[in-house]
Design a protein around this motif. Structure first.
Motif, PDB file in Angstrom:
ATOM      1  N   GLY A  27      72.498   2.611 -30.834  1.00 44.27           N
ATOM      2  CA  GLY A  27      72.985   3.439 -31.896  1.00 44.27           C
ATOM      3  C   GLY A  27      72.454   3.381 -33.221  1.00 44.27           C
ATOM      4  N   MET A  28      71.050   3.027 -33.248  1.00 45.55           N
ATOM      5  CA  MET A  28      70.186   3.261 -34.528  1.00 45.55           C
ATOM      6  C   MET A  28      69.934   4.641 -34.745  1.00 45.55           C
ATOM      7  SD  MET A  28      66.771   1.511 -33.206  1.00 45.55           S
ATOM      8  CE  MET A  28      67.517   0.687 -31.897  1.00 45.55           C
ATOM      9  N   THR A  29      70.047   4.527 -36.302  1.00 44.83           N
ATOM     10  CA  THR A  29      69.451   6.024 -36.687  1.00 44.83           C
ATOM     11  C   THR A  29      68.051   5.624 -37.499  1.00 44.83           C
ATOM     12  OG1 THR A  29      71.530   6.789 -37.004  1.00 44.83           O
ATOM     13  CG2 THR A  29      69.737   7.706 -38.362  1.00 44.83           C
ATOM     14  N   ILE A  30      67.166   6.433 -37.280  1.00 41.97           N
ATOM     15  CA  ILE A  30      65.544   6.171 -37.843  1.00 41.97           C
ATOM     16  C   ILE A  30      65.351   7.516 -38.823  1.00 41.97           C
ATOM     17  CG2 ILE A  30      63.304   5.728 -37.296  1.00 41.97           C
ATOM     18  CD1 ILE A  30      64.396   4.456 -34.738  1.00 41.97           C
ATOM     19  N   SER A  31      64.966   7.043 -39.947  1.00 45.64           N
ATOM     20  CA  SER A  31      64.680   8.242 -40.887  1.00 45.64           C
ATOM     21  C   SER A  31      63.211   8.036 -41.541  1.00 45.64           C
ATOM     22  CB  SER A  31      65.590   8.454 -42.038  1.00 45.64           C
ATOM     23  OG  SER A  31      66.898   8.573 -41.491  1.00 45.64           O
ATOM     24  N   GLN A  32      62.439   9.061 -41.616  1.00 47.06           N
ATOM     25  CA  GLN A  32      61.188   8.709 -42.495  1.00 47.06           C
ATOM     26  C   GLN A  32      61.497   9.147 -43.829  1.00 47.06           C
ATOM     27  OE1 GLN A  32      58.305  11.504 -40.880  1.00 47.06           O
ATOM     28  NE2 GLN A  32      58.080  10.406 -38.876  1.00 47.06           N
TER      29      GLN A  32
END
Length: 112
Positions: A27-32
């Motif tokens: 359940g991770m969120t990854i953003s640039q």
């Protein structure tokens, strides 16, 4: 529960995703993202003029974990993302008051 936000080098993304999955963190969120810190960027030349580029590309990973998993998760991120050079990133830990799973309406740790 705590929210852990880690800002790291883009080159460390795959290793971090693998480490999270191996540790059972999902359940991770990854953003640039872009940012600057002690690195202060670098100099480039555009049409003969010197330009200081001080916004560097980074990746921000966000996970929510139970209180008893915070230290191990922070340690996992540090061990996986550390190169020893300036620009390895930062980790921020903050409390989470409530989590609700939209699909089921479930709330609390079960919704994580």
């Amino acid at each position: 529960m705590k929210k852990i936000e880690a800002i790291v080098r883009p080159a460390k993304l795959e290793a971090l995703k693998d480490a999270f999955l191996e540790a059972g963190i999902k359940g991770m969120t990854i953003s640039q993202v872009q940012g600057c810190g002690n690195q202060h960027g670098w100099k480039e030349y555009y049409r003969g003029s010197e330009v200081i580029v001080n916004m560097l590309p980074k990746i921000m990973l966000t996970v929510v974990v139970e209180d008893d998993k915070v230290n191990s998760t922070v340690e996992l991120i540090c061990n996986t993302a550390r190169t020893g050079e300036v620009g390895d990133g930062k980790i921020f830990v903050s409390p989470v008051e409530q989590v609700v799973r939209i699909r089921t309406g479930e709330s609390g740790e079960g919704a994580v």
